[in-house]
Design a protein around this motif. Sequence first.
Motif, PDB file in Angstrom:
ATOM      1  N   ARG A   1      68.167  29.382  32.300  1.00  0.00           N
ATOM      2  CA  ARG A   1      67.647  29.978  33.517  1.00  0.00           C
ATOM      3  C   ARG A   1      67.539  28.931  34.631  1.00  0.00           C
ATOM      4  O   ARG A   1      67.538  27.729  34.375  1.00  0.00           O
TER       5      ARG A   1
ATOM      6  N   TRP B   1      76.977  28.787  37.155  1.00  0.00           N
ATOM      7  CA  TRP B   1      76.748  29.656  36.001  1.00  0.00           C
ATOM      8  C   TRP B   1      75.264  29.747  35.639  1.00  0.00           C
ATOM      9  O   TRP B   1      74.821  30.726  35.034  1.00  0.00           O
ATOM     10  N   ARG B   2      74.469  28.763  36.053  1.00  0.00           N
ATOM     11  CA  ARG B   2      73.039  28.773  35.728  1.00  0.00           C
ATOM     12  C   ARG B   2      72.295  29.892  36.470  1.00  0.00           C
ATOM     13  O   ARG B   2      71.165  30.225  36.102  1.00  0.00           O
TER      14      ARG B   2
ATOM     15  N   TYR C   1      73.294  32.949  36.465  1.00  0.00           N
ATOM     16  CA  TYR C   1      73.643  34.231  35.863  1.00  0.00           C
ATOM     17  C   TYR C   1      72.481  34.880  35.112  1.00  0.00           C
ATOM     18  O   TYR C   1      72.228  36.084  35.275  1.00  0.00           O
ATOM     19  N   GLU C   2      71.767  34.120  34.306  1.00  0.00           N
ATOM     20  CA  GLU C   2      70.713  34.726  33.493  1.00  0.00           C
ATOM     21  C   GLU C   2      69.631  35.361  34.371  1.00  0.00           C
ATOM     22  O   GLU C   2      69.136  36.451  34.063  1.00  0.00           O
ATOM     23  N   ASN C   3      69.276  34.700  35.456  1.00  0.00           N
ATOM     24  CA  ASN C   3      68.247  35.242  36.350  1.00  0.00           C
ATOM     25  C   ASN C   3      68.720  36.489  37.089  1.00  0.00           C
ATOM     26  O   ASN C   3      67.925  37.396  37.348  1.00  0.00           O
TER      27      ASN C   3
ATOM     28  N   ARG D   1      71.427  38.476  36.230  1.00  0.00           N
ATOM     29  CA  ARG D   1      72.353  39.260  35.405  1.00  0.00           C
ATOM     30  C   ARG D   1      72.370  40.746  35.804  1.00  0.00           C
ATOM     31  O   ARG D   1      73.422  41.360  35.946  1.00  0.00           O
TER      32      ARG D   1
ATOM     33  N   ASP E   1      78.574  36.950  29.514  1.00  0.00           N
ATOM     34  CA  ASP E   1      77.520  36.777  28.515  1.00  0.00           C
ATOM     35  C   ASP E   1      77.896  35.688  27.515  1.00  0.00           C
ATOM     36  O   ASP E   1      77.096  34.806  27.197  1.00  0.00           O
TER      37      ASP E   1
ATOM     38  N   CYS F   1      78.325  32.020  29.379  1.00  0.00           N
ATOM     39  CA  CYS F   1      77.068  31.424  29.842  1.00  0.00           C
ATOM     40  C   CYS F   1      76.149  31.092  28.669  1.00  0.00           C
ATOM     41  O   CYS F   1      75.420  30.096  28.710  1.00  0.00           O
ATOM     42  N   GLU F   2      76.196  31.886  27.610  1.00  0.00           N
ATOM     43  CA  GLU F   2      75.411  31.558  26.415  1.00  0.00           C
ATOM     44  C   GLU F   2      75.948  30.292  25.753  1.00  0.00           C
ATOM     45  O   GLU F   2      75.179  29.441  25.303  1.00  0.00           O
TER      46      GLU F   2
ATOM     47  N   HIS G   1      74.860  27.410  27.821  1.00  0.00           N
ATOM     48  CA  HIS G   1      73.431  27.210  27.572  1.00  0.00           C
ATOM     49  C   HIS G   1      73.222  26.373  26.307  1.00  0.00           C
ATOM     50  O   HIS G   1      72.433  25.415  26.301  1.00  0.00           O
TER      51      HIS G   1
END
Length: 254
Positions: free
Chosen positions: A2, A78-79, A81-83, A85, A236, A239-240, A243
């Motif tokens: 995140r 890419w960081r 993306y989670e926030n 998504r 998904d 980015c995972e 991470h």
Amino acid sequence: MRIENSFIPVEGVGEATERRLWLEGITTWESFDPRVDVDGVGPTTAGRIESFISEALARLDDGDSAYFDRAFPSGERWRLYENFREETCFFDIETTGLDERRDRVTTVSFHSDGETTTLVAGEDLTAERLREQFADASLLATFNGARFDVPFLETSFGIDVDTPHLDLMYPCKRIGLSGGLKPIEAQIGIERDRPDISGRDAVRLWREYERGDDDALDTLVSYNREDAVNLRSLADVVCESLHENVFVGEVSGK
């Protein structure tokens, strides 16, 4: 990973210093303590980190993805993306060729919030409809869109696509996935209903539709929609993986 795990937007904090912060247990903005002695983080840098965190928290509360797009190095986009998504718009275009000044955009598919929309040339593919599709997105995601899809749309329709943009081709390369979208999908186990159709076929299908074959348009739209939908699965996975490589591995000391 995140945005709140990141310190790299701060002036004076590079990748090495960020890793040292993580290894000291400072893995989120909330856990930052300027009194903790971290190599490379003196009083000036610590002050900058505190100032960044103060502003970034407010920007995050406001959902201001553009702020973080400007703050992060392009290779670390890419960081975001989670926030963001759930507010990401995945899109893909089909064209009659590769020249944005001579060739035509035939279909554009958007996948966002679980729904997929396709605009078709001669029907509803207009500058206004494109703007509407991009308007609610906090982040755009494409594959090779920075060099192809976005400039093609901007030139063809006279629009500015200025929403923060994650081009998945580059983070794919970072984890060793190279080549086109279809081969990469196959490598990571994303299946297609029509794996036999290619970008060249998309041009042929449009020409057949222009000659009166409505079934050809149905096939083209199905192919284009699958491109857009599969981008979410790709994002998904990629980015995972980043991470795990960038953050989890460092925090665990691997």
